[in-house]
Design a protein around this motif. Structure first.
Motif, short mmCIF file in Angstrom:
data_model
loop_
_atom_site.label_atom_id
_atom_site.label_comp_id
_atom_site.label_asym_id
_atom_site.label_seq_id
_atom_site.Cartn_x
_atom_site.Cartn_y
_atom_site.Cartn_z
N MET A 114 9.86 76.93 -69.39
CA MET A 114 11.22 76.48 -69.09
C MET A 114 12.06 77.59 -68.45
O MET A 114 12.91 77.30 -67.61
N LYS A 115 11.84 78.82 -68.83
CA LYS A 115 12.58 79.94 -68.22
C LYS A 115 12.23 80.07 -66.74
O LYS A 115 13.11 80.24 -65.90
N ASP B 30 26.90 69.11 -64.74
CA ASP B 30 26.73 70.52 -64.40
C ASP B 30 26.42 71.35 -65.64
O ASP B 30 25.70 72.34 -65.56
N ASN B 31 26.92 70.94 -66.80
CA ASN B 31 26.60 71.65 -68.04
C ASN B 31 25.10 71.57 -68.34
O ASN B 31 24.49 72.56 -68.73
N PHE B 32 24.52 70.37 -68.17
CA PHE B 32 23.09 70.21 -68.44
C PHE B 32 22.27 71.00 -67.43
O PHE B 32 21.29 71.67 -67.79
N LEU B 33 22.69 70.97 -66.16
CA LEU B 33 21.96 71.74 -65.15
C LEU B 33 22.03 73.23 -65.47
O LEU B 33 21.03 73.94 -65.32
N GLY B 34 23.18 73.71 -65.92
CA GLY B 34 23.30 75.11 -66.32
C GLY B 34 22.34 75.46 -67.43
O GLY B 34 21.70 76.52 -67.42
N LYS B 35 22.19 74.56 -68.41
CA LYS B 35 21.25 74.79 -69.51
C LYS B 35 19.81 74.83 -68.99
O LYS B 35 19.02 75.67 -69.41
N ILE B 36 19.50 73.93 -68.08
CA ILE B 36 18.16 73.90 -67.50
C ILE B 36 17.89 75.21 -66.77
O ILE B 36 16.83 75.82 -66.93
N GLU B 37 18.85 75.66 -65.96
CA GLU B 37 18.67 76.90 -65.21
C GLU B 37 18.50 78.11 -66.12
O GLU B 37 17.80 79.05 -65.78
N ARG B 38 19.13 78.08 -67.27
CA ARG B 38 18.99 79.19 -68.23
C ARG B 38 17.72 79.07 -69.07
O ARG B 38 17.38 79.96 -69.83
N GLY B 39 17.03 77.94 -68.94
CA GLY B 39 15.82 77.71 -69.72
C GLY B 39 16.11 77.18 -71.11
O GLY B 39 15.22 77.15 -71.96
N ASP B 40 17.35 76.74 -71.34
CA ASP B 40 17.75 76.23 -72.65
C ASP B 40 17.63 74.71 -72.76
O ASP B 40 17.58 74.18 -73.86
#
Length: 107
Positions: A4-5, A33-43
Motif C-alpha cells: 500500500m505504501k 480528497d481525504n480518502f485519496l490522501g489516505k491512499i497516497e500515504r498508504g493508510d
C-alpha cells in the motif's frame, strides 16, 4: 499482496507528474480528497473499483500503479500529450507550428 505504501507513492508520483492536485484527481476518480490522501500515504485500502477509477482518471493501468511497467503505446501517447500540455503557451505554440509544418512528410 499489494504494498500500500508503494501504491500510494506511485499514485502521488503520477498525479504530480500530471500536475493534478489531490482535489482534482479525487474529483476525476469520484472519491473524496481525504480518502485519496489516505491512499497516497498508504493508510487507506481502496477497493478494486476505486483503484480502477484512480487508474482511469490518471490514464494508466492498475499494474502501473502497483509498480509495473507502463501499459504500452496508449500510456506513452498519453504521457506525451501530458508533457506537451505542461509546456508554456509560447513553447506549445512553437511545438504545434512545428508539427503542422512537418506533418506533410508523414502522409
Amino acid at each position: 499482496m499489494i504494498d500500500m505504501k508503494a501504491l500510494g507513492a506511485n499514485i502521488r508520483r503520477e498525479r504530480k507528474r500530471q500536475l493534478l492536485t489531490i482535489e482534482q484527481l479525487a474529483e476525476k476518480a469520484g472519491i473524496t480528497d481525504n480518502f485519496l490522501g489516505k491512499i497516497e500515504r498508504g493508510d487507506g485500502m481502496p477497493s478494486l473499483p476505486t483503484l480502477d477509477s484512480i487508474a482511469c482518471a490518471l490514464g494508466v493501468s492498475i499494474d502501473f500503479l502497483k509498480g509495473g511497467a507502463p501499459s504500452g503505446a496508449e500510456y506513452q501517447f498519453i504521457s506525451s500529450l501530458m508533457e506537451v500540455n505542461g509546456l508554456s503557451e509560447e513553447n506549445r505554440a512553437r511545438f504545434i507550428d512545428f508539427i503542422s509544418t512537418n506533418i506533410k512528410y508523414f502522409k
